[in-house]
Motif scaffolding. Structure first.
Motif, PDB file in Angstrom:
ATOM      1  N   MET A   1       0.842  -1.196   0.000  1.00 47.84           N
ATOM      2  CA  MET A   1       0.000   0.000   0.000  1.00 47.84           C
ATOM      3  C   MET A   1       0.886   1.258   0.000  1.00 47.84           C
ATOM      4  O   MET A   1       1.903   1.307   0.697  1.00 47.84           O
ATOM      5  N   ASN A   2       0.492   2.238  -0.804  1.00 49.49           N
ATOM      6  CA  ASN A   2       1.224   3.507  -0.841  1.00 49.49           C
ATOM      7  C   ASN A   2       0.249   4.649  -0.580  1.00 49.49           C
ATOM      8  O   ASN A   2      -0.805   4.712  -1.219  1.00 49.49           O
ATOM      9  N   LEU A   3       0.613   5.528   0.360  1.00 48.73           N
ATOM     10  CA  LEU A   3      -0.270   6.627   0.746  1.00 48.73           C
ATOM     11  C   LEU A   3       0.432   7.960   0.579  1.00 48.73           C
ATOM     12  O   LEU A   3       1.665   8.044   0.628  1.00 48.73           O
ATOM     13  N   VAL A   4      -0.381   9.014   0.396  1.00 47.14           N
ATOM     14  CA  VAL A   4       0.143  10.376   0.306  1.00 47.14           C
ATOM     15  C   VAL A   4      -0.541  11.217   1.378  1.00 47.14           C
ATOM     16  O   VAL A   4      -1.751  11.108   1.555  1.00 47.14           O
ATOM     17  N   PHE A   5       0.237  12.047   2.100  1.00 47.57           N
ATOM     18  CA  PHE A   5      -0.337  13.012   3.036  1.00 47.57           C
ATOM     19  C   PHE A   5      -0.180  14.408   2.451  1.00 47.57           C
ATOM     20  O   PHE A   5       0.954  14.857   2.204  1.00 47.57           O
ATOM     21  N   LEU A   6      -1.305  15.086   2.230  1.00 46.55           N
ATOM     22  CA  LEU A   6      -1.279  16.455   1.721  1.00 46.55           C
ATOM     23  C   LEU A   6      -1.674  17.404   2.849  1.00 46.55           C
ATOM     24  O   LEU A   6      -2.174  16.959   3.877  1.00 46.55           O
ATOM     25  N   GLY A   7      -1.492  18.715   2.609  1.00 45.59           N
ATOM     26  CA  GLY A   7      -1.944  19.683   3.601  1.00 45.59           C
ATOM     27  C   GLY A   7      -0.919  20.763   3.819  1.00 45.59           C
ATOM     28  O   GLY A   7       0.257  20.606   3.475  1.00 45.59           O
ATOM     29  N   PRO A   8      -1.340  21.902   4.400  1.00 50.14           N
ATOM     30  CA  PRO A   8      -0.461  23.056   4.587  1.00 50.14           C
ATOM     31  C   PRO A   8       0.630  22.815   5.630  1.00 50.14           C
ATOM     32  O   PRO A   8       0.513  21.900   6.458  1.00 50.14           O
ATOM     33  N   PRO A   9       1.685  23.648   5.601  1.00 49.33           N
ATOM     34  CA  PRO A   9       2.721  23.538   6.631  1.00 49.33           C
ATOM     35  C   PRO A   9       2.101  23.754   8.014  1.00 49.33           C
ATOM     36  O   PRO A   9       1.237  24.612   8.165  1.00 49.33           O
ATOM     37  N   GLY A  10       2.513  22.949   8.971  1.00 50.36           N
ATOM     38  CA  GLY A  10       2.041  23.132  10.346  1.00 50.36           C
ATOM     39  C   GLY A  10       0.781  22.371  10.673  1.00 50.36           C
ATOM     40  O   GLY A  10       0.319  22.368  11.810  1.00 50.36           O
ATOM     41  N   VAL A  11       0.204  21.662   9.694  1.00 54.59           N
ATOM     42  CA  VAL A  11      -1.075  21.003   9.959  1.00 54.59           C
ATOM     43  C   VAL A  11      -0.893  19.714  10.775  1.00 54.59           C
ATOM     44  O   VAL A  11      -1.854  19.175  11.325  1.00 54.59           O
ATOM     45  N   LEU A  29       8.373   8.453   4.076  1.00 53.61           N
ATOM     46  CA  LEU A  29       9.280   9.208   3.200  1.00 53.61           C
ATOM     47  C   LEU A  29       8.857  10.682   3.196  1.00 53.61           C
ATOM     48  O   LEU A  29       7.851  11.051   2.595  1.00 53.61           O
ATOM     49  N   ALA A  30       9.614  11.513   3.932  1.00 51.82           N
ATOM     50  CA  ALA A  30       9.314  12.946   4.032  1.00 51.82           C
ATOM     51  C   ALA A  30      10.373  13.710   3.243  1.00 51.82           C
ATOM     52  O   ALA A  30      11.553  13.680   3.614  1.00 51.82           O
ATOM     53  N   THR A  31       9.954  14.383   2.164  1.00 52.87           N
ATOM     54  CA  THR A  31      10.954  15.074   1.343  1.00 52.87           C
ATOM     55  C   THR A  31      11.658  16.191   2.124  1.00 52.87           C
ATOM     56  O   THR A  31      12.834  16.435   1.913  1.00 52.87           O
ATOM     57  N   GLY A  32      10.927  16.852   3.047  1.00 55.58           N
ATOM     58  CA  GLY A  32      11.571  17.891   3.861  1.00 55.58           C
ATOM     59  C   GLY A  32      12.730  17.294   4.661  1.00 55.58           C
ATOM     60  O   GLY A  32      13.813  17.882   4.746  1.00 55.58           O
ATOM     61  N   ASP A  84       5.166  12.046   2.675  1.00 56.92           N
ATOM     62  CA  ASP A  84       4.810  13.159   3.566  1.00 56.92           C
ATOM     63  C   ASP A  84       5.455  14.436   3.014  1.00 56.92           C
ATOM     64  O   ASP A  84       6.677  14.530   2.934  1.00 56.92           O
ATOM     65  N   GLY A  85       4.616  15.397   2.610  1.00 60.89           N
ATOM     66  CA  GLY A  85       5.157  16.647   2.056  1.00 60.89           C
ATOM     67  C   GLY A  85       5.549  16.502   0.594  1.00 60.89           C
ATOM     68  O   GLY A  85       6.267  17.349   0.051  1.00 60.89           O
ATOM     69  N   TYR A  86       5.115  15.471  -0.033  1.00 64.12           N
ATOM     70  CA  TYR A  86       5.365  15.201  -1.445  1.00 64.12           C
ATOM     71  C   TYR A  86       4.203  14.379  -1.973  1.00 64.12           C
ATOM     72  O   TYR A  86       3.806  13.428  -1.297  1.00 64.12           O
ATOM     73  N   PRO A  87       3.631  14.647  -3.123  1.00 63.88           N
ATOM     74  CA  PRO A  87       3.962  15.748  -4.037  1.00 63.88           C
ATOM     75  C   PRO A  87       3.391  17.099  -3.573  1.00 63.88           C
ATOM     76  O   PRO A  87       2.370  17.149  -2.920  1.00 63.88           O
ATOM     77  N   ARG A  88       4.094  18.167  -3.949  1.00 61.53           N
ATOM     78  CA  ARG A  88       3.652  19.519  -3.601  1.00 61.53           C
ATOM     79  C   ARG A  88       3.251  20.314  -4.836  1.00 61.53           C
ATOM     80  O   ARG A  88       2.848  21.470  -4.702  1.00 61.53           O
ATOM     81  N   THR A  89       3.403  19.747  -6.018  1.00 62.50           N
ATOM     82  CA  THR A  89       2.952  20.404  -7.256  1.00 62.50           C
ATOM     83  C   THR A  89       2.333  19.309  -8.134  1.00 62.50           C
ATOM     84  O   THR A  89       2.611  18.116  -7.933  1.00 62.50           O
ATOM     85  N   ALA A 110      -4.994   9.185  -0.696  1.00 68.42           N
ATOM     86  CA  ALA A 110      -4.387  10.510  -0.503  1.00 68.42           C
ATOM     87  C   ALA A 110      -5.199  11.234   0.556  1.00 68.42           C
ATOM     88  O   ALA A 110      -6.400  11.464   0.375  1.00 68.42           O
ATOM     89  N   TYR A 111      -4.572  11.567   1.674  1.00 70.24           N
ATOM     90  CA  TYR A 111      -5.264  12.182   2.795  1.00 70.24           C
ATOM     91  C   TYR A 111      -4.850  13.642   2.921  1.00 70.24           C
ATOM     92  O   TYR A 111      -3.673  13.935   3.132  1.00 70.24           O
ATOM     93  N   ASP A 112      -5.832  14.520   2.775  1.00 73.20           N
ATOM     94  CA  ASP A 112      -5.575  15.963   2.763  1.00 73.20           C
ATOM     95  C   ASP A 112      -5.940  16.529   4.126  1.00 73.20           C
ATOM     96  O   ASP A 112      -7.112  16.727   4.439  1.00 73.20           O
ATOM     97  N   LEU A 113      -4.919  16.777   4.970  1.00 72.27           N
ATOM     98  CA  LEU A 113      -5.148  17.272   6.330  1.00 72.27           C
ATOM     99  C   LEU A 113      -5.319  18.788   6.282  1.00 72.27           C
ATOM    100  O   LEU A 113      -4.462  19.496   5.739  1.00 72.27           O
ATOM    101  N   GLN A 114      -6.430  19.274   6.853  1.00 67.91           N
ATOM    102  CA  GLN A 114      -6.701  20.708   6.798  1.00 67.91           C
ATOM    103  C   GLN A 114      -7.091  21.252   8.168  1.00 67.91           C
ATOM    104  O   GLN A 114      -7.779  20.564   8.946  1.00 67.91           O
ATOM    105  N   ALA A 115      -6.647  22.490   8.456  1.00 71.69           N
ATOM    106  CA  ALA A 115      -7.013  23.183   9.699  1.00 71.69           C
ATOM    107  C   ALA A 115      -6.961  24.686   9.423  1.00 71.69           C
ATOM    108  O   ALA A 115      -6.266  25.112   8.487  1.00 71.69           O
TER     109      ALA A 115
END
Ligand code: AMP
Length: 216
Positions: A1-11, A29-32, A84-89, A110-115
């Motif tokens: 299984m492969n997952l993506v975490f999306l969302g703004p910095p600090g979320v 795998l966090a690109t930052g 984590d933090g990828y893809p950003r574009t 793909a889980y888009d964390l928002q606050a």
């Protein structure tokens, strides 16, 4: 299984990603983190990335895509990856799809964390990292048992240079302009889920884990 975490910095992507990856046995795998590691190691990629990161801007797609491809070639990625933090574009999302396809794999969720913005600024301003072992803390929500020192190794806790208020503003603007649209890429492939990240850490983890386990 492969997952993506999306969302703004600090979320709270990094915190959630570490826990969820561990629970599901995925490589986190966090690109930052990869980029900060490259800077510490003084590699050419690190030198190239530093100026962008200090300014709160995105590192060019080709640099980040290459780093990710190289990391995926290592054996421990075979068990599945949480990005984590990828893809950003959108071009990064397309590059990731192509790379995974070449390996006979795909993004399953793909889980888009928002606050709200006020919550993001609060979370970022209190964030601290151990300068020695990179353990992550928050002065309010996850303080070290040893105050200003790392509870794990005793190293000094520092604030990331791009977590200073003026850079945070730039990073939020970059997020809105370049990254917020990436969710659309995953909506189209039917893997997208919006996650309310303005909740206690455990509630967010349970929500994401429940969704990911239903994919297995
Ligand atoms: P993060 O640790 O995810 O907050 O990332 C810190 C910084 O690293 C960002 O502000 C960017 O400068 C850079 N960065 C991390 N991931 C990416 C990415 N996928 N694309 C471009 N730049 C990135």
């Amino acid at each position: 299984m492969n997952l993506v975490f999306l969302g703004p910095p600090g979320v709270g992507k990094g915190t959630q990603a570490a826990t969820v990856a561990k629970e599901l046995g995925l490589l986190h795998l966090a690109t930052g983190d990869l980029l900060r590691g490259a800077i510490r190691a003084g590699t050419r990629t690190g030198l190239e990335a530093k100026g962008y990161m200090d300014a709160g801007r995105l590192v060019p797609d080709d640099v980040v895509n290459r780093l990710v491809r190289e990391r995926l070639e290592q054996g421990d990625a075979a068990r599945g990856v949480l990005f984590d933090g990828y893809p950003r574009t959108t071009p990064q999302a397309e590059s990731l799809d192509a790379t995974l396809k070449g390996m006979g794999r795909r993004i399953d969720g793909a889980y888009d964390l928002q606050a709200p913005d006020a919550v993001l600024v609060d979370r970022i301003s209190g964030r601290r990292t151990c300068g020695k072992c990179q353990a992550a803390y928050h002065v309010k929500f996850a303080p070290s048992s040893r105050g200003e020192e790392c509870g794990k190794c005793g190293g000094a806790l520092v604030q990331r240079s791009d977590d200073k208020p003026e850079t945070v503003k730039a990073r939020l603007e970059v997020y809105r302009k370049e990254t917020a649209g990436v969710g659309e890429h995953y909506r189209k492939s039917g893997t997208y889920a919006l996650i309310d990240a303005n909740r206690p850490i455990d509630a967010i983890t349970a929500d994401v884990l429940g969704r990911a386990r239903r994919l297995q």
